[in-house]
Design an enzyme around this catalytic site. Structure first.
Site, PDB file in Angstrom:
ATOM      1  N   CYS A 271      45.363  41.082 -53.326  1.00  0.00           N
ATOM      2  CA  CYS A 271      45.539  40.014 -52.337  1.00  0.00           C
ATOM      3  C   CYS A 271      45.845  40.524 -50.933  1.00  0.00           C
ATOM      4  CB  CYS A 271      46.668  39.083 -52.787  1.00  0.00           C
ATOM      5  SG  CYS A 271      46.306  38.191 -54.312  1.00  0.00           S
TER       6      CYS A 271
ATOM      7  N   HIS B  54      56.485  33.537 -35.387  1.00  0.00           N
ATOM      8  CA  HIS B  54      55.773  32.912 -36.507  1.00  0.00           C
ATOM      9  C   HIS B  54      55.582  33.912 -37.650  1.00  0.00           C
ATOM     10  CE1 HIS B  54      54.846  29.738 -33.607  1.00  0.00           C
ATOM     11  NE2 HIS B  54      54.352  30.668 -32.814  1.00  0.00           N
TER      12      HIS B  54
ATOM     13  N   HIS C  98      52.121  35.848 -47.479  1.00  0.00           N
ATOM     14  CA  HIS C  98      51.134  35.575 -48.522  1.00  0.00           C
ATOM     15  C   HIS C  98      51.687  34.611 -49.571  1.00  0.00           C
ATOM     16  CE1 HIS C  98      48.059  35.986 -51.498  1.00  0.00           C
ATOM     17  NE2 HIS C  98      48.900  36.523 -52.373  1.00  0.00           N
TER      18      HIS C  98
ATOM     19  N   HIS D 211      50.533  24.564 -51.225  1.00  0.00           N
ATOM     20  CA  HIS D 211      50.426  23.177 -51.672  1.00  0.00           C
ATOM     21  C   HIS D 211      49.018  22.616 -51.460  1.00  0.00           C
ATOM     22  CE1 HIS D 211      50.811  18.756 -51.166  1.00  0.00           C
ATOM     23  NE2 HIS D 211      51.697  18.867 -52.139  1.00  0.00           N
TER      24      HIS D 211
ATOM     25  N   ASN E 297      46.641  29.603 -53.839  1.00  0.00           N
ATOM     26  CA  ASN E 297      46.544  31.020 -53.506  1.00  0.00           C
ATOM     27  C   ASN E 297      45.063  31.393 -53.475  1.00  0.00           C
ATOM     28  OD1 ASN E 297      46.568  33.802 -53.354  1.00  0.00           O
ATOM     29  ND2 ASN E 297      47.822  34.125 -55.172  1.00  0.00           N
TER      30      ASN E 297
END
Length: 444
Positions: free
Chosen positions: A177, A333, A337, A366, A370
């Site tokens: 990832c 900010h 991940h 949400h 992922n």
């Protein structure tokens, strides 16, 4: 003795003359190195894939498909339902059409179709919004951890968009990832060597072939945690692009713990006891992620933290006291991940963050789930859609992945980013966020 002295003086005079002759060259070299123009790497723009509404996989529909999948026993179905109930997913995460079939159809052709749908869409969107001719792309980098067909994904894009024959193309696979930031790092290095160039990075992941139908619980997790998505990023080292760039790349740090056996094996593709292929995500993953995160922070910290924080942190090490540097003093900010609710919460705790600091991560999990290496770009899109990104702001993209790796990219915003962008994947629903996400939902 006089002759010897005279000979030594002649040698000294020759040496002095030679030194004086080299002086202009030495001075010029020092001047060149001191004033050498530094190659800056900019992010011109990026695009994320937004699945159409009919790709949605609401929890009830997802569970219905699990129950009708003849290769899954009831115990495996029940386990996945429990995971989904605590996943933090909403009702709009998406899966490719092949996984919505009954029975589920896994094949290389469906994976290629899935990849083409995502990759072609994001590249076309990005080229259009940046007004870039595909033939102007000098460097192409694709990354997809689990799907590596022949010809490669980079070749697929070259063929579709009819790019130049001398394009430098690279295809990264099996890097988890955090591969998106690895791709950014590769692009940065290439852009600095090949000055005045354009680089296109495409991050994606195919779900179809990776659907697991066995009984191993650590492998069943992948069915529940990953969803459809992808991103394309356009970077430049051309002087002409400085004025229109959105971000400049400030720092990039990569940490790899593969030498440690526990770290290496915490996320691994292998055969289960019934010879079914799957990706195992072990219970050690969250702990390992915390360890590699600390190692990555230790390297990144000195480059980004204010001096006061660095001194305090150094003293804590000397005095052997626990002190977590306040990275909020270094960044406005954060794009962490969204590997799962537990991963986000663990990183939030490790960095002593507030809930607002992980808002983009939780809302991305949400809304989109992922999406592997492209997830951090959905988070940046969220921050922009909210109208929070202003000129001078710094953003930290942080991703963890198999290997085990933790990679960081730090960007500085070069302009006030308008929140109203029709190409932003959040544009039609950003007003509804943030939303309250319950600890658990009752699907059945």
């Amino acid at each position: 003795m006089a002759a010897s002295l005279l000979h030594s003086l002649c040698d000294l005079t020759t040496f002095t003359n030679n030194l004086l002759g080299l002086a202009p060259i030495l001075i010029a070299s020092i001047f060149y190195l001191t004033h050498k123009k530094k190659t800056t790497v900019h992010l011109l723009d990026y695009a994320c894939y937004k699945p159409p509404p009919f790709y949605r996989a609401p929890a009830s529909m997802f569970v219905e498909h699990l129950e009708h999948e003849h290769e899954l026993d009831q115990e495996s179905v029940d386990f996945q339902v429990k995971i989904l109930e605590k996943s933090g997913f909403g009702e709009e995460t998406s899966i490719p059409p092949a996984l919505a079939r009954l029975p589920i159809d896994k094949s290389i052709s469906f994976s290629i179709d899935e990849t083409k749908t995502v990759v072609f869409n994001v590249v076309e969107t990005l080229l259009h919004k940046s007004n870039t001719n595909p033939r102007n792309i000098d460097i192409l980098i694709t990354n997809s951890s689990m799907f590596c067909p022949t010809p490669s994904l980079s070749a697929l894009i070259v063929n579709k968009f009819k790019m130049r024959s001398n394009i430098m193309s690279f295809n990264l696979s099996g890097m988890g990832c955090s591969a998106g930031i690895i791709s950014i790092g590769l692009a940065k290095d290439l852009l600095k060597v090949h000055k005045n160039s354009l680089a296109l990075i495409v991050s994606s992941e195919a779900m179809n072939l990776n659907w697991y139908t066995g009984k191993n619980r650590s492998m069943l997790l992948t069915n529940c945690l990953f969803r459809l998505g992808g991103a394309a990023i356009l970077m430049s080292s051309r002087d002409q692009d400085k004025e229109k760039a959105k971000y400049s790349l400030q720092h990039l740090e990569r940490t790899h713990k593969g030498r440690d056996d526990r770290s290496y094996s915490c996320i691994i593709q292998e055969l289960d006891q019934d010879n079914k292929l799957g990706v195992s995500i072990t219970k050690n993953t969250v702990a390992v992620a915390g360890e590699v995160l600390k190692a990555n922070m230790a390297v990144l910290g000195p480059s980004v933290l204010p001096l006061k924080e660095q001194i305090t942190y150094a003293l804590s090490l000397i005095l052997k006291k626990t002190y977590i540097p306040k990275f909020k003093n270094a960044f406005e900010h954060f794009c962490i991940h969204p590997g799962g609710r537990a991963v986000i919460s663990a990183i939030k705790k490790s960095l002593s963050m507030e809930e607002e600091d992980v808002e983009a991560s939780r809302m991305t999990l949400h809304r989109f789930g992922n999406t592997s290496s492209s997830s951090i770009w959905y988070e940046l899109s969220y921050i922009e859609a909210k109208g929070r990104m202003r000129k001078g702001d710094r953003v930290w993209q942080l991703a963890v992945g198999s290997g085990f790796k933790c990679n960081s990219a730090v960007w500085k915003c070069l302009c006030n980013v308008e929140g109203h962008d029709e190409t932003n994947v959040w544009s039609d629903g950003i007003h509804s966020y943030p939303v309250e996400i319950p600890e658990t939902i009752n699907i059945l």
